[in-house]
Design a protein around this motif. Structure first.
Motif, PDB file in Angstrom:
ATOM      1  N   LEU A 203     -27.056 -15.021   4.657  1.00 55.69           N
ATOM      2  CA  LEU A 203     -26.131 -14.591   5.709  1.00 55.69           C
ATOM      3  C   LEU A 203     -25.975 -13.078   5.711  1.00 55.69           C
ATOM      4  O   LEU A 203     -26.038 -12.429   6.775  1.00 55.69           O
ATOM      5  N   SER A 204     -25.792 -12.490   4.542  1.00 54.73           N
ATOM      6  CA  SER A 204     -25.503 -11.052   4.486  1.00 54.73           C
ATOM      7  C   SER A 204     -26.705 -10.210   4.909  1.00 54.73           C
ATOM      8  O   SER A 204     -26.530  -9.053   5.318  1.00 54.73           O
ATOM      9  N   LEU A 205     -27.922 -10.764   4.848  1.00 61.97           N
ATOM     10  CA  LEU A 205     -29.091 -10.016   5.304  1.00 61.97           C
ATOM     11  C   LEU A 205     -29.009  -9.700   6.788  1.00 61.97           C
ATOM     12  O   LEU A 205     -29.445  -8.639   7.231  1.00 61.97           O
ATOM     13  N   TRP A 206     -28.477 -10.627   7.582  1.00 60.76           N
ATOM     14  CA  TRP A 206     -28.375 -10.326   9.009  1.00 60.76           C
ATOM     15  C   TRP A 206     -26.972  -9.921   9.435  1.00 60.76           C
ATOM     16  O   TRP A 206     -26.730  -9.668  10.615  1.00 60.76           O
ATOM     17  N   ALA A 207     -26.042  -9.823   8.471  1.00 59.40           N
ATOM     18  CA  ALA A 207     -24.703  -9.294   8.769  1.00 59.40           C
ATOM     19  C   ALA A 207     -24.433  -8.026   7.968  1.00 59.40           C
ATOM     20  O   ALA A 207     -23.291  -7.592   7.869  1.00 59.40           O
ATOM     21  N   HIS A 208     -25.513  -7.425   7.415  1.00 60.80           N
ATOM     22  CA  HIS A 208     -25.304  -6.292   6.508  1.00 60.80           C
ATOM     23  C   HIS A 208     -24.662  -5.089   7.209  1.00 60.80           C
ATOM     24  O   HIS A 208     -23.939  -4.326   6.580  1.00 60.80           O
ATOM     25  N   ALA A 209     -24.918  -4.913   8.508  1.00 65.10           N
ATOM     26  CA  ALA A 209     -24.337  -3.771   9.219  1.00 65.10           C
ATOM     27  C   ALA A 209     -22.814  -3.872   9.238  1.00 65.10           C
ATOM     28  O   ALA A 209     -22.114  -2.856   9.100  1.00 65.10           O
ATOM     29  N   ASP A 210     -22.294  -5.090   9.407  1.00 61.04           N
ATOM     30  CA  ASP A 210     -20.848  -5.296   9.360  1.00 61.04           C
ATOM     31  C   ASP A 210     -20.285  -4.905   8.003  1.00 61.04           C
ATOM     32  O   ASP A 210     -19.268  -4.206   7.905  1.00 61.04           O
ATOM     33  N   TYR A 211     -20.939  -5.383   6.940  1.00 62.56           N
ATOM     34  CA  TYR A 211     -20.442  -5.082   5.593  1.00 62.56           C
ATOM     35  C   TYR A 211     -20.535  -3.582   5.292  1.00 62.56           C
ATOM     36  O   TYR A 211     -19.640  -3.012   4.666  1.00 62.56           O
ATOM     37  N   ALA A 212     -21.613  -2.942   5.743  1.00 61.51           N
ATOM     38  CA  ALA A 212     -21.755  -1.502   5.519  1.00 61.51           C
ATOM     39  C   ALA A 212     -20.667  -0.735   6.264  1.00 61.51           C
ATOM     40  O   ALA A 212     -20.122   0.260   5.740  1.00 61.51           O
ATOM     41  N   ARG A 213     -20.324  -1.196   7.464  1.00 58.85           N
ATOM     42  CA  ARG A 213     -19.317  -0.513   8.281  1.00 58.85           C
ATOM     43  C   ARG A 213     -17.959  -0.476   7.589  1.00 58.85           C
ATOM     44  O   ARG A 213     -17.220   0.505   7.698  1.00 58.85           O
ATOM     45  N   VAL A 214     -17.630  -1.543   6.867  1.00 56.79           N
ATOM     46  CA  VAL A 214     -16.295  -1.619   6.253  1.00 56.79           C
ATOM     47  C   VAL A 214     -16.316  -1.325   4.759  1.00 56.79           C
ATOM     48  O   VAL A 214     -15.287  -1.417   4.086  1.00 56.79           O
ATOM     49  N   GLY A 215     -17.487  -0.978   4.223  1.00 55.54           N
ATOM     50  CA  GLY A 215     -17.576  -0.576   2.828  1.00 55.54           C
ATOM     51  C   GLY A 215     -17.531  -1.704   1.817  1.00 55.54           C
ATOM     52  O   GLY A 215     -17.189  -1.476   0.654  1.00 55.54           O
ATOM     53  N   VAL A 216     -17.878  -2.926   2.238  1.00 55.93           N
ATOM     54  CA  VAL A 216     -17.943  -4.041   1.293  1.00 55.93           C
ATOM     55  C   VAL A 216     -19.323  -4.010   0.640  1.00 55.93           C
ATOM     56  O   VAL A 216     -20.344  -4.077   1.335  1.00 55.93           O
ATOM     57  N   PRO A 217     -19.401  -3.922  -0.693  1.00 56.63           N
ATOM     58  CA  PRO A 217     -20.686  -3.711  -1.362  1.00 56.63           C
ATOM     59  C   PRO A 217     -21.516  -4.986  -1.543  1.00 56.63           C
ATOM     60  O   PRO A 217     -21.857  -5.369  -2.666  1.00 56.63           O
ATOM     61  N   MET A 218     -21.823  -5.633  -0.439  1.00 57.07           N
ATOM     62  CA  MET A 218     -22.736  -6.767  -0.529  1.00 57.07           C
ATOM     63  C   MET A 218     -24.128  -6.265  -0.937  1.00 57.07           C
ATOM     64  O   MET A 218     -24.487  -5.114  -0.684  1.00 57.07           O
ATOM     65  N   LEU A 219     -24.898  -7.126  -1.541  1.00 58.87           N
ATOM     66  CA  LEU A 219     -26.185  -6.720  -2.123  1.00 58.87           C
ATOM     67  C   LEU A 219     -27.102  -5.996  -1.143  1.00 58.87           C
ATOM     68  O   LEU A 219     -27.718  -4.992  -1.520  1.00 58.87           O
ATOM     69  N   PRO A 220     -27.236  -6.446   0.124  1.00 57.35           N
ATOM     70  CA  PRO A 220     -28.115  -5.703   1.034  1.00 57.35           C
ATOM     71  C   PRO A 220     -27.630  -4.274   1.286  1.00 57.35           C
ATOM     72  O   PRO A 220     -28.439  -3.393   1.586  1.00 57.35           O
ATOM     73  N   VAL A 221     -26.323  -4.049   1.181  1.00 55.82           N
ATOM     74  CA  VAL A 221     -25.773  -2.714   1.414  1.00 55.82           C
ATOM     75  C   VAL A 221     -26.051  -1.810   0.225  1.00 55.82           C
ATOM     76  O   VAL A 221     -26.419  -0.643   0.378  1.00 55.82           O
ATOM     77  N   THR A 222     -25.895  -2.331  -0.980  1.00 58.71           N
ATOM     78  CA  THR A 222     -26.009  -1.492  -2.188  1.00 58.71           C
ATOM     79  C   THR A 222     -27.440  -1.411  -2.723  1.00 58.71           C
ATOM     80  O   THR A 222     -27.828  -0.398  -3.291  1.00 58.71           O
ATOM     81  N   HIS A 223     -28.218  -2.478  -2.572  1.00 61.16           N
ATOM     82  CA  HIS A 223     -29.549  -2.509  -3.168  1.00 61.16           C
ATOM     83  C   HIS A 223     -30.673  -2.682  -2.145  1.00 61.16           C
ATOM     84  O   HIS A 223     -31.850  -2.696  -2.523  1.00 61.16           O
ATOM     85  N   GLY A 224     -30.316  -2.828  -0.891  1.00 62.75           N
ATOM     86  CA  GLY A 224     -31.325  -2.920   0.150  1.00 62.75           C
ATOM     87  C   GLY A 224     -31.792  -4.337   0.423  1.00 62.75           C
ATOM     88  O   GLY A 224     -31.580  -5.259  -0.368  1.00 62.75           O
ATOM     89  N   ALA A 225     -32.460  -4.489   1.561  1.00 61.20           N
ATOM     90  CA  ALA A 225     -32.893  -5.810   2.014  1.00 61.20           C
ATOM     91  C   ALA A 225     -33.950  -6.412   1.096  1.00 61.20           C
ATOM     92  O   ALA A 225     -33.918  -7.611   0.799  1.00 61.20           O
ATOM     93  N   ARG A 226     -34.885  -5.590   0.629  1.00 60.65           N
ATOM     94  CA  ARG A 226     -35.984  -6.149  -0.161  1.00 60.65           C
ATOM     95  C   ARG A 226     -35.478  -6.766  -1.471  1.00 60.65           C
ATOM     96  O   ARG A 226     -35.896  -7.869  -1.847  1.00 60.65           O
TER      97      ARG A 226
END
Length: 318
Positions: A203-226
């Motif tokens: 889920l977070s792979l295709w919602a990562h922009a939302d998490y990045a916008r609000v500063g929630v450190p989900m894995l795709p935001v902090t470590h990238g999609a790969r």
């Protein structure tokens, strides 16, 4: 504006007022606070925990236990929505939830959640036993205090550790019947625990922009999609062998084994597709994250069917 009418028993038409429609909408908002789609899966895994347990509760107490599991999960969801309403308002996926959309006051949502949490634990203890009630209280507290308030906004491992909150229902169901905790429900706990990261990271792979916008450190935001895609595959590879343990330990039969192997193959195929998804130099998907969307949707079906197979197998063995 003309009235919308409804048939009465006498055949006359009675006005269906706008107020009535608003009342229904308000009820739906309060129900939405409980995250009903999440609760349905939580309740189902709790019921399977009850079915796997030796013995059985009287029907009325079994229904009470199931309702308490659902109310407890819903209470945790309501408190989560209260705490996260600030970031929910800035995320496209959650902006229309009742609190950020202004349809329910944050304080009212918090009171609602706390009241349901207290009620669910008290009724569980009185209707079944205090071991089950204690595990239910632990699950609510873990989701609210550990995941929502402590981990979610601080570490990319939030969903790994916090995922334990969603893994408690089979343990609660087992304890409601037996009054203790044993190896079989802990195996079911471990299955859900390992299922949560590939499910949520898809889920977070295709919602990562939302998490990045609000500063929630989900894995795709902090470590990238790969890296996230790699972790989806790694956790799925760990999960599938674990799902064979109910058969290996003797509390599930060959029908469950066949289902676990078939479903596991499907989940591995989706995880492999996520890993192999084409990416640009910045680690972004070039295919619109379609494999991640499909993996997320399949993961929901996977867990539901896996536990359904265990329930069916258990009923066949009874």
């Amino acid at each position: 504006m003309s009235d919308i009418t409804a048939e009465t028993r006498g055949g006359a038409a009675a006005p269906l007022t706008l107020a009535g429609s608003q009342d229904l909408s308000e009820v739906r908002d309060w129900i939405a606070l409980l995250k009903p789609r999440v609760v349905s899966l939580v309740v189902f895994t709790g019921v399977v925990g009850m079915l796997v347990a030796p013995g059985a509760l009287p029907p009325a107490l079994a229904v009470a236990a199931v309702l308490c599991i659902g109310l407890g999960a819903g209470a945790a969801g309501a408190i989560n929505m209260w705490y996260d309403h600030d970031i929910d308002a800035r995320m496209r996926r959650t902006a229309q939830r009742p609190i950020p959309a202004g349809r329910i006051e944050p304080g009212a949502a918090l009171g609602f959640g706390l009241a349901l949490a207290t009620l669910s634990v008290a009724v569980m203890g009185l209707a079944t036993n205090w071991v089950a009630a204690g595990v239910l209280a632990l699950s609510i507290g873990f989701y609210v205090l550990v995941y929502t308030m402590w981990l979610k906004r601080r570490t990319p491992q939030n969903i790994v550790i916090g995922g334990a909150a969603g893994a408690f229902p089979p343990v609660i169901g087992w304890a409601a019947v037996t009054g203790d905790i044993a190896l079989p429900p802990l195996v079911l706990f471990a299955i859900i625990f390992l299922w949560t990261p590939p499910h949520f990271w898809s889920l977070s792979l295709w919602a990562h922009a939302d998490y990045a916008r609000v500063g929630v450190p989900m894995l795709p935001v902090t470590h990238g999609a790969r890296e996230t895609r790699r972790q989806v595959l790694v956790y799925t590879l760990l999960l599938v062998p674990l799902t064979l343990l109910p058969w290996a330990l003797g509390f599930a039969g060959p029908a469950y084994l066949a289902a676990a192997l078939l479903l596991g193959a499907g989940f591995l195929w989706h995880a492999w597709a996520v890993w192999r998804d084409r990416q640009d130099a910045a680690g972004r998907s070039l295919t619109g994250d379609r494999p991640a969307r499909r993996a997320f949707r399949f993961s929901l079906l996977y867990l539901a069917l896996l536990f359904a197979a265990l329930a069916a197998d258990r009923l066949l063995l009874a």
